[in-house]
Design an enzyme around this catalytic site. Structure first.
Site, short mmCIF file in Angstrom:
data_model
loop_
_atom_site.label_atom_id
_atom_site.label_comp_id
_atom_site.label_asym_id
_atom_site.label_seq_id
_atom_site.Cartn_x
_atom_site.Cartn_y
_atom_site.Cartn_z
CG HIS A 58 -2.01 -0.96 1.19
ND1 HIS A 58 -3.17 -0.77 1.92
CD2 HIS A 58 -2.18 -2.13 0.53
CE1 HIS A 58 -3.99 -1.77 1.71
NE2 HIS A 58 -3.41 -2.62 0.87
CD GLU A 60 -2.12 4.37 3.21
OE1 GLU A 60 -3.28 4.62 3.55
OE2 GLU A 60 -1.84 3.56 2.30
CB CYS A 88 -6.76 -0.17 5.04
SG CYS A 88 -5.05 -0.76 5.02
CB CYS A 91 -2.23 1.85 6.01
SG CYS A 91 -1.81 1.01 4.47
#
Length: 164
Positions: A58, A60, A88, A91
């Protein structure tokens, strides 16, 4: 805590949007992120989940990893994180564990958001660290990136079905 002006917030969110656009160009969900320390971007990331076939890739996570390497520390207590979509749970966990101080995000994620929509891990007092969260930074632009991306996917699927 570093107080950022609206112009600074917009500048850094536009850099996160630039990262999201890079993801879209290669067919990834357009989510981008930057990590800022002392007014300087020290980490950048955009989704690479499809290319890497790795659920942890992801925006992040990648930006935090780059910031950790730049700062030579897993702790980022003076950092601000700017991301185009609400983090999410995974993260949010990385944000908490890296001790990031502030998070700014653009679009809400009602299906997986863990910074206010579905749940709020970043402000849960049961953890030993809480994060200052500001939502809605360039929200329209961030949401439009996602809408356009998924609209294009649906159009491609329709065209593909017509050819069959």
């Amino acid at each position: 805590m570093l107080i950022l002006s609206n112009l600074q917030k917009e500048f850094f969110m536009k850099e996160a949007i630039y990262e999201a656009q890079k993801a879209a160009v290669i067919g990834e969900v357009p989510i981008g992120c930057v990590v800022v320390v002392a007014g300087k971007i020290v980490g950048r990331g955009h989704n690479l989940r499809e290319h890497a076939q790795d659920a942890t890739m992801h925006a992040e996570i990648l930006a935090i990893q780059e910031a950790n390497a730049f700062c030579r520390s897993w702790r980022l207590p003076e950092a601000q994180l700017f991301v185009t979509l609400e983090p999410c749970p995974m993260c949010s966990g990385a944000i908490l564990n890296s001790r990031i101080k502030q998070v700014y995000y653009g679009a809400l994620d009602p299906k997986a958001g863990a910074a206010g929509s579905l749940m709020n891990l970043l402000n849960d007092s049961r953890f030993n660290h809480q994060v200052v969260v500001e939502k809605g930074c360039l929200e329209v632009e961030c949401a439009q990136l996602l809408k356009d991306f998924f609209r294009n996917i649906r159009l491609k699927k329709k065209k593909s079905k017509r050819k069959d």
